[in-house]
Write an enzyme that holds these catalytic residues in place. Structure first.
Site, PDB file in Angstrom:
ATOM      1  N   ARG A   1      18.494 -13.314   6.941  1.00 21.24           N
ATOM      2  CA  ARG A   1      19.869 -13.265   6.425  1.00 21.24           C
ATOM      3  C   ARG A   1      20.357 -14.694   6.223  1.00 21.24           C
ATOM      4  NH1 ARG A   1      23.650 -14.469  10.257  1.00 21.24           N
ATOM      5  NH2 ARG A   1      22.924 -14.564  12.426  1.00 21.24           N
TER       6      ARG A   1
ATOM      7  N   LYS B   1      23.262 -20.627   6.185  1.00 22.55           N
ATOM      8  CA  LYS B   1      24.068 -21.701   5.616  1.00 22.55           C
ATOM      9  C   LYS B   1      23.916 -21.711   4.103  1.00 22.55           C
ATOM     10  CE  LYS B   1      24.005 -25.088   9.426  1.00 22.55           C
ATOM     11  NZ  LYS B   1      23.664 -26.496   9.786  1.00 22.55           N
TER      12      LYS B   1
ATOM     13  N   HIS C   1       0.839  -1.196   0.000  1.00 25.82           N
ATOM     14  CA  HIS C   1       0.000   0.000   0.000  1.00 25.82           C
ATOM     15  C   HIS C   1       0.875   1.247   0.000  1.00 25.82           C
ATOM     16  CE1 HIS C   1      -4.064  -1.611   0.579  1.00 25.82           C
ATOM     17  NE2 HIS C   1      -3.483  -2.581   1.257  1.00 25.82           N
TER      18      HIS C   1
ATOM     19  N   THR D   1      12.908 -10.031   2.961  1.00 22.10           N
ATOM     20  CA  THR D   1      12.777  -8.760   2.249  1.00 22.10           C
ATOM     21  C   THR D   1      13.735  -8.649   1.069  1.00 22.10           C
ATOM     22  OG1 THR D   1      14.375  -7.697   3.734  1.00 22.10           O
ATOM     23  CG2 THR D   1      12.048  -7.583   4.357  1.00 22.10           C
ATOM     24  N   LYS D   2      14.658  -9.619   0.940  1.00 19.46           N
ATOM     25  CA  LYS D   2      15.621  -9.623  -0.160  1.00 19.46           C
ATOM     26  C   LYS D   2      15.687 -11.015  -0.774  1.00 19.46           C
ATOM     27  CE  LYS D   2      18.563  -6.021   1.853  1.00 19.46           C
ATOM     28  NZ  LYS D   2      19.929  -5.675   2.314  1.00 19.46           N
TER      29      LYS D   2
END
Length: 205
Positions: A189, A192, A122, A174-175
């Site tokens: 993040r 491994k 949004h 988010t990545k």
């Protein structure tokens, strides 16, 4: 100009078509669309299964497909109102998942419980307009073959999760996640990665 293009180019005509196809104020199709249009518009592979308690908020003006032998479990919600939703073959969509397009999930994917995929965001920049009334942006989420998404994870718009990657439970992704990588945390993040030279999953330093 095609009928679809004509509808999209006319705000009044677009509003009328949306009113006829979907329940006003809700992100779900009208019953006549669900019963008499969607079964012919969308694609279900051989021996695929959608449990009867699943909420299928799929409309005919965007695509939905479910591959052969794939399962969508009870209490999941699938919404293609903002973009296509495609699910590959032999993929398992767990209990209470939320799938909001644009979203493409590959073959042999495991998705645990209470996972949220949202291909939209949004707008919020204009302080004079409530956030719910501001324009949305979309970016396709892609989950490649053989990935495993742990319970209670959130996959945000525009993210690609690579082949045979693992998202640990409770992660917020988010990545992009590279193939053969385990990620976890908020924001997620790398923890491994698989090393072909050693044949082992090794910690990321």
């Amino acid at each position: 100009m095609s009928i679809a293009d004509r509808v999209k180019s006319s705000p009044r005509l677009k509003s009328l078509v949306l009113y006829l196809l979907s329940v006003p104020g809700e992100a779900r199709p009208r019953l006549w669309v669900k019963w008499f249009v969607n079964p012919f518009r969308h694609k279900y592979g051989r021996r695929s299964l959608v449990r009867w308690r699943t909420r299928m908020d799929v409309v005919p003006f965007n695509n939905f497909s479910l591959g052969a032998e794939s399962v969508i479990e009870d209490y999941a919600t699938v919404n293609n109102g903002m973009g296509d939703v495609h699910i590959g073959a032999r993929t398992f969509v767990g209990i209470s998942n939320v799938l909001i397009g644009p979203l493409r999930i590959g073959n042999d994917v495991i998705i645990a419980q209470n996972v949220v995929f949202s291909g939209l965001n949004h707008g919020y920049a204009d302080l004079n307009i409530p956030i719910k009334d501001q324009p949305c942006t979309t970016a396709e989420i892609i989950i490649e073959d053989e990935a495993w998404i742990g319970a209670n994870s959130v996959i945000t718009a525009g993210v690609r999760v690579g082949r045979h990657a693992v998202v640990a439970g409770g992660s917020v992704v988010t990545k992009d996640v590279p193939p053969y990588t385990i990620v976890g945390g908020n924001p997620a993040r790398a923890l491994k990665q698989y090393r072909p030279e050693t044949g082992q999953w090794e910690r990321v330093k």
